[in-house]
Design an enzyme around this catalytic site. Structure first.
Site, PDB file in Angstrom:
ATOM      1  N   CYS A 113       0.825  -1.223   0.000  1.00  0.00           N
ATOM      2  CA  CYS A 113       0.000   0.000   0.000  1.00  0.00           C
ATOM      3  C   CYS A 113       0.855   1.268   0.000  1.00  0.00           C
ATOM      4  CB  CYS A 113      -0.931   0.017   1.195  1.00  0.00           C
ATOM      5  SG  CYS A 113      -1.836  -1.511   1.384  1.00  0.00           S
TER       6      CYS A 113
ATOM      7  N   HIS B 189      -3.680   6.918   3.070  1.00  0.00           N
ATOM      8  CA  HIS B 189      -4.036   5.587   2.564  1.00  0.00           C
ATOM      9  C   HIS B 189      -5.439   5.236   3.087  1.00  0.00           C
ATOM     10  CE1 HIS B 189      -4.112   1.438   1.616  1.00  0.00           C
ATOM     11  NE2 HIS B 189      -3.691   0.978   2.788  1.00  0.00           N
TER      12      HIS B 189
ATOM     13  N   ASN C 264     -10.095  -0.768   0.529  1.00  0.00           N
ATOM     14  CA  ASN C 264      -8.635  -0.691   0.484  1.00  0.00           C
ATOM     15  C   ASN C 264      -8.164  -1.265  -0.860  1.00  0.00           C
ATOM     16  OD1 ASN C 264      -5.883  -0.993   0.769  1.00  0.00           O
ATOM     17  ND2 ASN C 264      -5.996  -1.923   2.805  1.00  0.00           N
TER      18      ASN C 264
HETATM   19  O1  UT7 Z   1      -3.503  -1.677   3.730  1.00  0.00           O
HETATM   20  C1  UT7 Z   1      -3.115  -2.754   4.471  1.00  0.00           C
HETATM   21  C2  UT7 Z   1      -3.237  -2.452   5.851  1.00  0.00           C
HETATM   22  N1  UT7 Z   1      -4.357  -3.115   6.475  1.00  0.00           N
HETATM   23  C3  UT7 Z   1      -5.080  -2.444   7.330  1.00  0.00           C
HETATM   24  O2  UT7 Z   1      -4.940  -1.269   7.485  1.00  0.00           O
HETATM   25  C4  UT7 Z   1      -6.043  -3.179   8.195  1.00  0.00           C
HETATM   26  C5  UT7 Z   1      -5.823  -2.784   9.613  1.00  0.00           C
HETATM   27  N2  UT7 Z   1      -6.757  -3.433  10.511  1.00  0.00           N
HETATM   28  C6  UT7 Z   1      -8.061  -3.114  10.520  1.00  0.00           C
HETATM   29  O3  UT7 Z   1      -8.522  -2.285   9.770  1.00  0.00           O
HETATM   30  C7  UT7 Z   1      -8.908  -3.768  11.562  1.00  0.00           C
HETATM   31  O4  UT7 Z   1      -8.101  -4.467  12.456  1.00  0.00           O
HETATM   32  C8  UT7 Z   1      -9.967  -4.744  10.975  1.00  0.00           C
HETATM   33  C9  UT7 Z   1     -11.013  -3.958  10.225  1.00  0.00           C
HETATM   34  C10 UT7 Z   1      -9.310  -5.748  10.062  1.00  0.00           C
HETATM   35  C11 UT7 Z   1     -10.671  -5.495  12.117  1.00  0.00           C
HETATM   36  O5  UT7 Z   1     -11.259  -4.573  13.001  1.00  0.00           O
HETATM   37  P1  UT7 Z   1     -11.032  -4.727  14.570  1.00  0.00           P
HETATM   38  O6  UT7 Z   1     -11.853  -3.715  15.234  1.00  0.00           O
HETATM   39  O7  UT7 Z   1      -9.543  -4.720  14.803  1.00  0.00           O
HETATM   40  O8  UT7 Z   1     -11.671  -6.132  14.825  1.00  0.00           O
HETATM   41  P2  UT7 Z   1     -10.987  -7.392  15.513  1.00  0.00           P
HETATM   42  O9  UT7 Z   1      -9.912  -7.952  14.659  1.00  0.00           O
HETATM   43  O10 UT7 Z   1     -10.648  -6.998  16.884  1.00  0.00           O
HETATM   44  O11 UT7 Z   1     -12.189  -8.425  15.504  1.00  0.00           O
HETATM   45  C12 UT7 Z   1     -13.356  -8.205  16.273  1.00  0.00           C
HETATM   46  C13 UT7 Z   1     -14.337  -9.332  16.035  1.00  0.00           C
HETATM   47  C14 UT7 Z   1     -13.717 -10.713  15.974  1.00  0.00           C
HETATM   48  O12 UT7 Z   1     -14.551 -11.578  16.673  1.00  0.00           O
HETATM   49  P3  UT7 Z   1     -14.112 -12.150  18.109  1.00  0.00           P
HETATM   50  O13 UT7 Z   1     -12.850 -12.899  17.839  1.00  0.00           O
HETATM   51  O14 UT7 Z   1     -13.925 -10.940  18.962  1.00  0.00           O
HETATM   52  O15 UT7 Z   1     -15.288 -13.001  18.474  1.00  0.00           O
HETATM   53  C15 UT7 Z   1     -13.770 -11.075  14.517  1.00  0.00           C
HETATM   54  O16 UT7 Z   1     -13.927 -12.461  14.301  1.00  0.00           O
HETATM   55  O17 UT7 Z   1     -14.988  -9.148  14.780  1.00  0.00           O
HETATM   56  C16 UT7 Z   1     -14.993 -10.362  14.058  1.00  0.00           C
HETATM   57  N3  UT7 Z   1     -14.988 -10.079  12.632  1.00  0.00           N
HETATM   58  C17 UT7 Z   1     -16.094  -9.865  11.921  1.00  0.00           C
HETATM   59  N4  UT7 Z   1     -17.386  -9.849  12.254  1.00  0.00           N
HETATM   60  C18 UT7 Z   1     -18.281  -9.568  11.289  1.00  0.00           C
HETATM   61  C19 UT7 Z   1     -13.899  -9.961  11.812  1.00  0.00           C
HETATM   62  N5  UT7 Z   1     -14.309  -9.677  10.573  1.00  0.00           N
HETATM   63  C20 UT7 Z   1     -15.666  -9.610  10.615  1.00  0.00           C
HETATM   64  C21 UT7 Z   1     -16.639  -9.344   9.655  1.00  0.00           C
HETATM   65  N6  UT7 Z   1     -17.936  -9.317  10.035  1.00  0.00           N
HETATM   66  N7  UT7 Z   1     -16.335  -9.084   8.361  1.00  0.00           N
END
Ligand code: UT7
Length: 329
Positions: free
Chosen positions: A116, A256, A286
């Site tokens: 990215c 980004h 993204n």
């Molecule tokens: O350009 C490359 C760089 N990449 C990025 O910038 C991504 C950076 N990271 C993020 O943007 C965030 O970490 C995410 C959007 C990927 C995830 O958001 P988060 O608030 O960090 O969520 P999390 O990883 O803490 O997950 C929370 C919960 C999990 O469930 P449990 O384990 O707490 O029960 C996930 O399984 O949300 C769950 N989850 C979803 N639920 C519904 C993960 N993806 C989804 C989904 N729909 N699509």
């Protein structure tokens, strides 16, 4: 850097494929909800390449617009850099494929892999070539077809990505304008947090790699999020300092487009009101290397910058890498 001739943007173009994949569509594919995706990421929809489109096709559409807006033909080009992690194939480079499609016979061409951050890395590379007099102009394109390496059964990643391309032509500009500073960096130790493991020399494609889904993006979202917030802060401070500017001097912030919460944390740190920030993550998600140029070009097309405006671009991504630049429009 500024003792050498000033180099800046002289043409812009962008392209996104026609097909739109909405959060509602994704609700039918994996266990997710529009509410979760919007509240956690700010994404509402993303564009997806048609089956016959590869990264060079997206890049081509953006490139011809950028050339037209620069008032140039492909034959005028000295250098083509395509920043991408989804090249058409391992080799030849997507830049060489594009060079042929454009008919840019005289141009050197190569791909650049910094995920990215690739577009900003590409700008810095091409600017150095032009400042030192090796070339007079360059076409830099951030283009990615992330849908081809996304596992649409994995809700952790499939809601986050889209396809697109953004292009700029750069060349000599009047004194006082153009790129004022760059800040590029890498933390290779974090490479395993965001990668595509198979298909290279370490793990060639095999029945096992297919079975284990190792041809898809893997991401540890939480760790990448922490990295992103940290380097968005440090890179913006460093790049402003190198340009001899402070955060109050920023007219337009072009971050980004990975997650609205990461953008908001940077806005808070920089005390930036919404009208000084380009946000289109809601429409495109993204798009990796295409993300910053799509935002920059869209802002230009919407008339959001005027001559002399100071633009701060900053990105982060796989590598791990980051890249920031201050550009006077
Ligand atoms: O350009 C490359 C760089 N990449 C990025 O910038 C991504 C950076 N990271 C993020 O943007 C965030 O970490 C995410 C959007 C990927 C995830 O958001 P988060 O608030 O960090 O969520 P999390 O990883 O803490 O997950 C929370 C919960 C999990 O469930 P449990 O384990 O707490 O029960 C996930 O399984 O949300 C769950 N989850 C979803 N639920 C519904 C993960 N993806 C989804 C989904 N729909 N699509």
């Amino acid at each position: 850097m500024n003792k050498l001739r000033p180099v800046g943007v002289i043409g812009t173009g962008k392209y996104v494929p026609e097909k739109i994949l909405t959060n509602k569509d994704l609700e039918a594919m994996v266990e997710t909800s529009d509410e979760w995706i919007v509240s956690r990421t700010g994404i509402q929809e993303r564009h997806i390449a048609a089956p016959e489109q590869a990264t060079s096709d997206l890049a081509y559409e953006a490139a011809i617009k950028a050339l037209k807006s620069a008032g140039m033909t492909a034959e005028d080009l000295d250098l083509i850099i395509v920043a991408t992690v989804t090249p058409d194939m391992a080799f030849p480079s997507t830049a060489c494929i594009l060079q042929d499609k454009l008919g840019a016979k005289g141009a050197a061409a190569f791909d650049l892999s910094a995920a990215c951050s690739g577009f900003v890395y590409g700008l810095a590379t091409a600017t150095s070539f032009i400042k030192t007099g090796i070339y007079n102009n360059a076409l830099i394109i951030g283009a990615d077809c992330l849908s081809r390496i996304t596992d649409y059964t994995d809700r952790n990643t499939c809601v986050l990505f889209g396809d697109g391309a953004g292009a700029v032509v750069i060349g000599e500009v009047p004194e006082g304008r153009g790129f004022q500073s760059f800040d590029l960096g890498a933390e290779g130790a974090g490479g395993s947090l965001l990668n595509l493991a198979a298909g290279g020399s370490r793990l060639p494609a095999s029945a096992d790699t297919l079975e284990n889904k190792q041809h898809y993006i893997y991401m540890n979202g939480r760790e990448v999020f922490k990295f992103a917030v940290r380097v968005m802060g440090t890179a913006t401070v460093d790049v402003l300092e190198k340009a001899g500017l402070s955060k109050d001097d920023i007219d337009l912030f072009v971050p980004h487009q990975a997650n609205i919460r990461i953008i908001q944390s940077a806005m808070q740190r920089l005390d930036l009101p919404e009208e000084k920030v380009v946000i289109n993550v809601n429409k495109y998600a993204n798009t990796s290397a295409a993300s910053i140029p799509l935002a920059l070009v869209e802002a230009a097309e919407e008339g959001r910058m005027k001559e002399g405006d100071r633009i701060l671009m900053v990105g982060f991504g796989g590598g791990l890498t980051w890249g920031a630049s201050v550009l006077v429009w």
